[in-house]
Design an enzyme around this catalytic site. Structure first.
Site, short mmCIF file in Angstrom:
data_model
loop_
_atom_site.label_atom_id
_atom_site.label_comp_id
_atom_site.label_asym_id
_atom_site.label_seq_id
_atom_site.Cartn_x
_atom_site.Cartn_y
_atom_site.Cartn_z
CB SER A 135 -0.88 -0.03 1.26
OG SER A 135 -1.59 1.18 1.40
CE LYS A 161 -4.74 0.35 0.40
NZ LYS A 161 -5.47 -0.36 1.47
CE LYS A 163 -3.91 3.98 2.20
NZ LYS A 163 -5.14 3.54 2.88
CG ASP A 188 -7.75 2.68 0.73
OD1 ASP A 188 -8.90 3.16 0.84
OD2 ASP A 188 -7.14 2.14 1.68
CD GLU A 213 -8.91 -0.44 0.80
OE1 GLU A 213 -7.98 -0.69 0.01
OE2 GLU A 213 -8.79 -0.52 2.03
CG ASP A 238 -10.60 -0.43 5.17
OD1 ASP A 238 -10.92 -0.84 6.28
OD2 ASP A 238 -9.47 0.09 4.96
N GLY A 290 -4.38 -3.93 6.12
CA GLY A 290 -3.31 -3.73 7.09
C GLY A 290 -3.48 -2.42 7.83
O1 OSB Z 1 -7.11 2.19 4.66
O2 OSB Z 1 -6.13 0.36 4.39
C1 OSB Z 1 -6.17 1.46 4.94
C2 OSB Z 1 -3.02 2.06 7.05
C3 OSB Z 1 -3.57 2.66 8.16
C4 OSB Z 1 -4.92 2.91 8.19
C5 OSB Z 1 -5.74 2.54 7.11
C6 OSB Z 1 -5.20 1.90 6.01
C7 OSB Z 1 -3.81 1.69 5.96
C8 OSB Z 1 -3.12 1.10 4.82
C9 OSB Z 1 -1.77 0.45 5.10
O3 OSB Z 1 -3.51 1.15 3.68
C10 OSB Z 1 -1.78 -1.00 4.86
C11 OSB Z 1 -0.56 -1.68 5.44
O4 OSB Z 1 -0.53 -1.94 6.66
O5 OSB Z 1 0.35 -1.95 4.66
MG MG Z 2 -8.36 1.04 3.33
#
Ligand code: OSB
Ligand code: MG
Length: 369
Positions: A135, A161, A163, A188, A213, A238, A290
């Site tokens: 991510s 992925k 953001k 996401d 997402e 999520d 995660g």
């Molecule tokens: O939205 O998936 C999420 C990290 C903290 C809070 C929300 C999210 C995330 C991540 C990181 O996308 C995922 C990871 O731990 O690699």
């Molecule tokens: Mg997410």
């Protein structure tokens, strides 16, 4: 299993790179480590409530309060034979899923250790290796994103992925697609958009994304059903999914066609398994999200992701993608084929490095019976 002692540690770990999302930029991650001792065995869990109430209303402080004042008193000194007995003992506590999941995870680890099997086995896992992705936070420019993606792909990650937030979306997707037409790519939004942005998501339909997402409200299921109707790309929820009931509503309303499972968000592995099984019965793929966990939480995530309906790569990356030094040994690594090994030892299957844990501990409390 008599629950003799429970220790909580508020930890803070510095990230190797700042992590920018539509919710802001994180430089370090605060969580709570739960240690439970009974009958000569030790179980470990991680509560993923963060320092800020931006992803979830829970924070380290609210989880600390709920754990110390409600969840720990319900199980300390008791003889617990099944995790479900602990869940029943705090069933009057509404919400606070991350607080519950932290202590629930430590109990699962303890139970698996007393059965002398891996947590993966105990949860019903069927794989020795899981597919993993990475991510990536919002980058300053297209060129830094391309370089970042190139580096992660070279390490083996199977899926990327990124953001997104309003103004930081289509240009990044378009640039990545140009260079990597076949890449497993998903975005996401962490709830940064509204239905007024439907046109933008319709444009995203042209880029063959695996999924989009949580584009809309963090507790919404209804508007997502309106958006999903307009798109070919699967919407994945999520933030909006806290339980099996939310999952049922989202699937019946066709609000999403894929679900991200994070045990912290749904109160633990028990609820995660119910969601996993329900999705399997309804032809909905799931993948493991995660929360920038330390190796303790990550070990639990890897075990859960070894269940059969986790058919898409998870946000489960190598320890070094997050932290210079993990608090478990061995650290988690990604294989060159984009998989991660599921620990085979008893319980979470990794050892906690007491010295490393001490270094990241901000505060600690011990309860004995
Ligand atoms: O939205 O998936 C999420 C990290 C903290 C809070 C929300 C999210 C995330 C991540 C990181 O996308 C995922 C990871 O731990 O690699
Ligand atoms: Mg997410």
């Amino acid at each position: 299993m008599r629950i003799e002692r429970i220790e909580l540690r508020h930890i803070r770990m510095e990230l190797v790179h700042p992590f920018t999302t539509s919710m802001g930029t994180e430089y370090d991650e605060e969580h709570i480590i739960v240690r439970i001792d009974g009958e000569g065995l030790t179980g470990w869990g991680e509560s993923v409530a963060e320092g800020t109430p931006f992803y979830s209303y829970e924070t380290v402080q609210t989880a600390w309060h709920i754990l110390n004042d409600f969840l720990i008193p319900a199980v300390l000194g008791k003889n617990i034979l099944h995790v479900q007995e602990a869940l029943d003992s705090w069933s009057k506590v509404r919400g606070h899923m991350m607080a519950k999941a932290g202590i629930e995870a430590a109990l699962w680890d303890l139970m698996a250790k007393s059965e002398q099997i891996s947590l993966s086995k105990m949860l019903g896992g069927v794989r020795e290796k899981i597919d993993v992705g990475v991510s990536i936070g919002i980058q300053d420019s297209v060129s830094t994103l391309l370089q970042t993606v190139e580096n992660y792909l070279a390490e083996g990650y199977k899926r990327i992925k990124i953001k997104i937030s309003p103004g930081n979306d289509l240009q990044f997707v378009e640039a990545l697609r140009k260079v990597y037409p076949e890449l497993m790519l998903q975005v996401d939004a962490n709830s940064a958009y509204t239905l007024a942005h439907a046109g933008l998501f319709k444009e995203m339909d042209n880029y063959g994304l695996l999924l989009i997402e949580q584009p809309l409200g963090y507790d919404d299921i209804f508007d997502h059903s309106k958006l999903q109707r307009l798109l070919r790309t699967p919407v994945c929820l999520d933030e909006s999914i806290h339980s099996l009931d939310d999952t049922r509503a989202a699937i019946e309303l066709d609000s999403c066609r894929i679900i991200n499972i994070k045990p912290g968000r749904v109160g633990g592995f028990t609820e995660s398994k119910l969601i996993h099984d329900y999705c399997a019965e309804h032809g909905i793929p799931v993948w493991h999200g995660g929360m920038l966990e330390s190796g303790i939480g990550r070990a639990g995530n890897v075990a859960l992701a070894s269940l059969p309906n986790f058919t898409l790569p998870g946000d489960i990356s190598a320890s070094k993608r997050y932290y210079k030094e993990d608090i478990v040994e061995p650290a988690f690594e990604v294989n060159s084929d984009g998989t991660m090994d599921v620990p085979a030892g008893h319980g979470i299957g990794v050892e906690v490095n007491a010295k490393a844990l001490e270094k990241v501990t901000v505060k600690k409390i011990i309860h004995t019976s």
